[in-house]
Design a protein around this motif. Sequence first.
Motif, PDB file in Angstrom:
ATOM      1  N   GLN A 323       0.831  -1.209   0.000  1.00  0.00           N
ATOM      2  CA  GLN A 323       0.000   0.000   0.000  1.00  0.00           C
ATOM      3  C   GLN A 323       0.862   1.254   0.000  1.00  0.00           C
ATOM      4  N   MET A 326       2.525   1.790  -3.430  1.00  0.00           N
ATOM      5  CA  MET A 326       1.589   2.355  -4.411  1.00  0.00           C
ATOM      6  C   MET A 326       1.425   3.852  -4.199  1.00  0.00           C
ATOM      7  N   PHE A 329       4.310   5.965  -5.745  1.00  0.00           N
ATOM      8  CA  PHE A 329       4.251   6.260  -7.188  1.00  0.00           C
ATOM      9  C   PHE A 329       3.237   7.365  -7.466  1.00  0.00           C
ATOM     10  N   VAL A 330       2.102   7.326  -6.752  1.00  0.00           N
ATOM     11  CA  VAL A 330       1.085   8.372  -6.937  1.00  0.00           C
ATOM     12  C   VAL A 330       1.668   9.737  -6.566  1.00  0.00           C
ATOM     13  N   ARG A 380     -11.258   7.723  -3.395  1.00  0.00           N
ATOM     14  CA  ARG A 380     -10.830   7.142  -4.671  1.00  0.00           C
ATOM     15  C   ARG A 380     -11.195   7.994  -5.877  1.00  0.00           C
ATOM     16  N   ALA A 383      -8.793   9.544  -8.567  1.00  0.00           N
ATOM     17  CA  ALA A 383      -8.346   8.906  -9.812  1.00  0.00           C
ATOM     18  C   ALA A 383      -8.978   9.579 -11.032  1.00  0.00           C
ATOM     19  N   VAL A 483      -1.088   5.794 -15.237  1.00  0.00           N
ATOM     20  CA  VAL A 483      -0.685   4.689 -14.362  1.00  0.00           C
ATOM     21  C   VAL A 483      -1.010   5.026 -12.905  1.00  0.00           C
ATOM     22  N   SER A 484      -0.768   6.273 -12.534  1.00  0.00           N
ATOM     23  CA  SER A 484      -1.086   6.718 -11.181  1.00  0.00           C
ATOM     24  C   SER A 484      -2.581   6.590 -10.895  1.00  0.00           C
ATOM     25  N   VAL A 486      -4.706   4.457 -12.171  1.00  0.00           N
ATOM     26  CA  VAL A 486      -5.045   3.041 -11.991  1.00  0.00           C
ATOM     27  C   VAL A 486      -4.707   2.586 -10.570  1.00  0.00           C
ATOM     28  N   LEU A 487      -3.547   3.006 -10.065  1.00  0.00           N
ATOM     29  CA  LEU A 487      -3.141   2.625  -8.706  1.00  0.00           C
ATOM     30  C   LEU A 487      -4.091   3.195  -7.657  1.00  0.00           C
ATOM     31  N   LEU A 490      -6.950   1.090  -6.737  1.00  0.00           N
ATOM     32  CA  LEU A 490      -6.621  -0.101  -5.960  1.00  0.00           C
ATOM     33  C   LEU A 490      -6.403   0.189  -4.481  1.00  0.00           C
ATOM     34  N   LEU A 491      -6.271   1.467  -4.111  1.00  0.00           N
ATOM     35  CA  LEU A 491      -6.065   1.822  -2.703  1.00  0.00           C
ATOM     36  C   LEU A 491      -7.389   1.771  -1.936  1.00  0.00           C
TER      37      LEU A 491
END
Length: 529
Positions: A323, A326, A329-330, A380, A383, A483-484, A486-487, A490-491
């Motif tokens: 976690q 991830m 990267f964000v 979320r 995103a 890509v960020s 998408v992550l 998932l959080l």
Amino acid sequence: MVKKLAIQDAVDGFGDHVTSKVAVKFFWVLSSRLAAPILTLFTNFAGFLPYKDWTCQSNSTTCHARVAEHGVSRDSFCGVNGEKALEPGRDIVWELDGRKTYAITWDLLCEREYLGTLISSSYFVGSLVALLTCSSLYDKFGRLRVAQIAQIGTMVLTAMLAVPYNIWYFMVIRCLSGGFVFATITGYHVLTVEFLPMKWKGAGMTLVMSQWMVGNLILVLMGYLFKDWRYIMLGAIVLLCTNLYPIFCLIPESARFLLSNKRSEVASKGALKKLGTFIGAERNFDDVVLVENLTISKDKPSREMTFVEAMKDFIEHPKLLIQVAMMQFVWFSCGWMYYGFTFSWGTLGRNLYLSYLFATCGSVLEMTGTYIYFQKLPRRSLAYFEILGAIALLIAITPDKIGFSAISVSQLACLFGSFATGLVFSGQFLWTQELSPTTHRGRILSLSSSSARIGSLLGPQASLLFTWNKPATLCIFAGVVMVSAVLMFLLPETKGKDMPSQASDVISRREQVKAHKTVLGNENTATEL
């Protein structure tokens, strides 16, 4: 029987006493944050590249020939295809209206232009080193104490920046100031989240983030009014002094930190009482036992959260480690995109001050969106704003010649891109802290902010990449941002949920969410049958 009271419930008890007067006092306590954007971005005005602020000497045929072909531009000044740069005094005359720029003082033009971007990037090198260093200090010595020391250091270094000896001295001091600035604001961020009642988290964090916008406006105003950029440094020192009294005399250390890390219920109760005095709502906690969390915490022996103990937690709970990775990267993508455009607005636009004022207008939209996000939207949903930022990047490929006389289509796209990225940046500060256990919150937020600083370090180089291939540069940015996004999906969702107190709580919360979804699924199946 003695009643148990969770820290968050104790803090929430102050929620009904928060008034507009308290909000003003809260803004005052954190008013040193107004200096943060000034110290971060003042190089845009102090070292602006005057490629459009000159005229040809009447007897320079070379200059007149280049202007006839390229206009008053960088290509004309620096030359193309191996041509020599025009020489001030012989070929051109600067028309700066008395304004000073260290780009001329230290000759940071043409082939030495990279040194100017290094000055901007050095700030983030310092912030990266400091945040990695402070990541354990916040959880060992306290959020407030570390932030206080860092703020005093920031004041000293800002005064030193106002007296630049040479480019290398200036770069070293700017590097150090970056470390102290971000150590200050990160400490105050953690302290703010841990002291905000649940019902006021959205409004409180919006108020905190609005200080960056106000600081930007002050910077643009000072950059326009002060012809000598060193006066901007003096203005920053004044802002850093505005909150010294409340920070050192009125605000307590985080009660949550004192209970979770120092294991001192007495000190934690004292901090809550001091907070109540500041708000104007006296409360007595003598008849209760303060606990970290009533719902998901597991009893564990008291232990000091050293670096070794923190690493053990990450090894024992790999889902927490994944976690955190991830989130890194964000944060990196946010820093890269946000500061890439923040330091490139002068390149994207046709007027330096109008361009940055226009960018600040994006901050107004950002604050409006931030308030709506904090209050109404799930975490979320960040995103979707990331995706909006990626779309804006692709639209920004539009040639600069398309648009109005002062504003181009690419600038309009960057306005909405800045809005989206700024909102994600603001949201990440709250979301990251809600995801992180109290025992690791300072360390994780410092690590996350360090990842953003790596992106920030690369961001100012975007202006150089634009001269290479602007469409390709913007496409690379857009890919990283997607890509960020998408992550982010998932959080875990954290809105309206208790913040975890220790590493095991993160796993417990995930299991509770899964169990809740299973129960709902079984109920829906039974209903259908």
